[in-house]
Design a protein around this motif. Structure first.
Motif, PDB file in Angstrom:
ATOM      1  N   MET A   8       1.164  -1.750   0.024  1.00  0.00           N
ATOM      2  CA  MET A   8      -0.164   0.065   0.213  1.00  0.00           C
ATOM      3  C   MET A   8       1.020   1.054   0.551  1.00  0.00           C
ATOM      4  N   SER A   9       0.362   1.878  -1.000  1.00  0.00           N
ATOM      5  CA  SER A   9       1.486   3.632  -1.027  1.00  0.00           C
ATOM      6  C   SER A   9       1.044   3.700   0.595  1.00  0.00           C
ATOM      7  N   ASP A  10       2.177   4.557   0.854  1.00  0.00           N
ATOM      8  CA  ASP A  10       2.308   6.082   2.214  1.00  0.00           C
ATOM      9  C   ASP A  10       2.362   7.368   1.347  1.00  0.00           C
ATOM     10  N   ASN A  11       2.348   7.520   0.207  1.00  0.00           N
ATOM     11  CA  ASN A  11       1.857   8.868  -0.402  1.00  0.00           C
ATOM     12  C   ASN A  11       1.323   9.415   0.477  1.00  0.00           C
ATOM     13  N   VAL A  12       1.436  10.938   0.909  1.00  0.00           N
ATOM     14  CA  VAL A  12      -0.142  11.410   1.738  1.00  0.00           C
ATOM     15  C   VAL A  12      -0.601  12.301   0.682  1.00  0.00           C
ATOM     16  N   VAL A  13      -2.053  11.923   0.875  1.00  0.00           N
ATOM     17  CA  VAL A  13      -2.759  12.850   0.151  1.00  0.00           C
ATOM     18  C   VAL A  13      -3.161  13.636   0.403  1.00  0.00           C
ATOM     19  N   PHE A  14      -2.991  15.028  -1.033  1.00  0.00           N
ATOM     20  CA  PHE A  14      -4.275  15.834  -0.646  1.00  0.00           C
ATOM     21  C   PHE A  14      -5.221  16.697  -0.878  1.00  0.00           C
ATOM     22  N   ASP A  15      -5.592  16.226  -0.022  1.00  0.00           N
ATOM     23  CA  ASP A  15      -7.591  16.236   0.797  1.00  0.00           C
ATOM     24  C   ASP A  15      -7.765  17.472   0.140  1.00  0.00           C
TER      25      ASP A  15
ATOM     26  N   SER B   2      -3.592  11.280  -9.205  1.00  0.00           N
ATOM     27  CA  SER B   2      -4.585  12.022  -9.176  1.00  0.00           C
ATOM     28  C   SER B   2      -4.214  12.453  -7.698  1.00  0.00           C
ATOM     29  N   GLN B   3      -5.072  14.183  -7.222  1.00  0.00           N
ATOM     30  CA  GLN B   3      -5.091  14.202  -5.653  1.00  0.00           C
ATOM     31  C   GLN B   3      -6.665  15.057  -5.674  1.00  0.00           C
ATOM     32  N   PRO B   4      -7.396  14.141  -4.782  1.00  0.00           N
ATOM     33  CA  PRO B   4      -8.215  14.960  -4.860  1.00  0.00           C
ATOM     34  C   PRO B   4      -8.262  16.995  -4.434  1.00  0.00           C
ATOM     35  N   GLY B   5      -7.853  17.048  -3.476  1.00  0.00           N
ATOM     36  CA  GLY B   5      -7.783  18.840  -3.182  1.00  0.00           C
ATOM     37  C   GLY B   5      -6.911  19.660  -4.680  1.00  0.00           C
ATOM     38  N   PHE B   6      -7.092  18.844  -5.072  1.00  0.00           N
ATOM     39  CA  PHE B   6      -6.397  19.695  -6.163  1.00  0.00           C
ATOM     40  C   PHE B   6      -7.000  19.506  -7.885  1.00  0.00           C
TER      41      PHE B   6
END
Length: 420
Positions: free
Chosen positions: A1-8, A132-136
């Motif tokens: 599982m990715s540990d990338n921080v999602v920009f929400d 893809s980033q949901p906050g941008f």
């Protein structure tokens, strides 16, 4: 599982997004489009040894120089104390092509982890559906404004370069550019200057403003700049090359950013023909290609009708120029575009060309330095020098090599003057 921080979406409300600098005119306009779309955005201007040191510390030194500088600039900014690192995000472009630039985002995340900043979100700016980033999100209206910003950026950059060494009043061209950047940013905020007939209307106004500058035309050495896209445009990457050439009393010409976008789209269409790519994707890219190509043609026509400024022949003509020298299947990095831009510059009177390349950037060494001999067999009076940029290269060494090229150029200019 990715540990990338999602920009929400919650982060989008109060996080500051940092953008690395490349093209000052274009990126300032793009930044203002994002600001007017309710994002908190800052364009990084930190330079100096600290940026390179941060890059060398947190990125493997075998990585190409642009990656080292972009990542170094971001980490240097985060560690400067200027920003609340727990309320800051980073944004970086991702092309999705074969160049290492597509992997900058992964190198950046790895560097952040090494710098104990793994909690900082990284946003990928791309139109290929990557990461893809949901906050941008970029909607159609933003996309049209961003495209207009790049077109205006190309126009302002080109007209400033064609006037700034000839103005009777020092820095008059640069000050005019700054005024138009500010004015266009306000117009974009009011949803103006990027649609339909408004685009050519404001372009005409810009062209007429530059044409009205009091100029003192004297024969000067004309120098074109090509190369890897970051090093070509970024003063941090090319050791203030444009400022150095201005100090040597040279007129500079740099092909625009829109040409690179058209090149990237064109390659997708060619792949579709060769490999039978996804029909829906090809249809979408074909529509985008025609739309942007028409905008480029319109801009060039505005310049021709309203001034005596030099105008390139356009992207379709550039393809034909490149094919004289190199196959269009050569498309890693800047690929055939770089070779075509050299031919375009030489044929339009900018016979002295500096090819800027990161040391070890294999594609650009082939399509740039590797094509020089063949170009010289076609354009015998071309004067081309390839300059490598990396952490260990000194500006003195680079400038001395450029001065040698300029000495040959000045000799040719004097000889041409005597013959006339």
């Amino acid at each position: 599982m990715s540990d990338n921080v999602v920009f929400d979406k919650e982060m989008a409300k109060d996080y500051t997004i940092l953008i690395p600098m490349m093209c000052p005119i274009h990126f300032t306009l793009l930044k203002n489009v994002l600001v007017n779309s309710r994002y908190k955005v800052e364009l990084l201007d930190n330079t100096g040894p600290g940026v390179i040191e941060a890059g060398l510390k947190y990125v493997h030194n075998d990585t190409c120089y642009p990656a080292l500088l972009v990542i170094g600039q971001m980490i240097d900014a985060l560690k400067s104390g200027k920003y609340d690192v727990h309320k800051t995000a980073l944004i970086i472009t991702q092309t999705g092509g074969g160049c290492r630039a597509s992997n900058y985002i992964y190198l950046l995340r790895k560097a952040l982890k090494k710098a104990d900043l793994a909690f900082v979100p990284v946003i990928s700016l791309n139109f290929s559906g990557l990461d893809s980033q949901p906050g941008f999100k970029i909607n159609l209206n933003m996309f049209r404004k961003m495209l207009a910003a790049l077109l205006y950026g190309d126009l302002l950059m080109d007209l400033e370069n064609q006037t700034k060494v000839y103005t009777k009043v020092a820095n008059a061209a640069e000050e005019l550019t700054a005024r138009w950047i500010e004015q266009l940013s306000w117009l974009f905020k009011d949803n103006k200057a990027y649609r339909g007939k408004e685009l050519p209307k404001y372009m005409r106004m810009i062209v007429k403003d530059y044409a009205a500058l009091p100029l003192e035309r004297k024969p000067k050495v004309k120098v074109g700049i090509v190369g890897e896209i970051y090093i070509k445009y970024s003063s941090l990457g090319n050791n203030n090359l444009e400022a150095f050439l201005k100090s040597q009393d040279c007129e500079v010409r740099i092909p625009g950013v829109v040409g690179f976008i058209l090149y990237s789209i064109y390659n997708v269409l060619e792949d579709g023909k060769l490999y039978g790519d996804n029909n829906a994707k090809v249809a979408l890219f074909k529509t985008a290609y025609k739309y942007i190509l028409n905008k480029e043609k319109m801009m060039n026509e505005v310049i021709r009708k309203n001034s005596d400024f030099m105008v390139f022949d356009g992207f379709e003509a550039l393809i034909a120029k490149a094919e004289k020298v190199i196959g269009l299947g050569t498309k890693m990095g800047e690929g055939w575009l770089l070779t075509g831009e050299i031919m375009e510059l030489v044929e339009s009177g900018y016979k002295n060309v500096i090819c800027t390349q990161p040391f070890g950037c294999l594609p650009n060494h082939i399509v740039g330095k590797g094509m020089v001999r063949k170009i010289r067999t076609i354009e015998k009076d071309s004067n081309i020098v390839a300059i490598d940029y990396d952490p260990g290269a000194t500006s003195v060494n680079q400038e001395n090599r450029i001065k040698l090229m300029l000495a040959i150029a000045k000799e040719a200019l004097e000889k041409d003057g005597e013959e006339k």
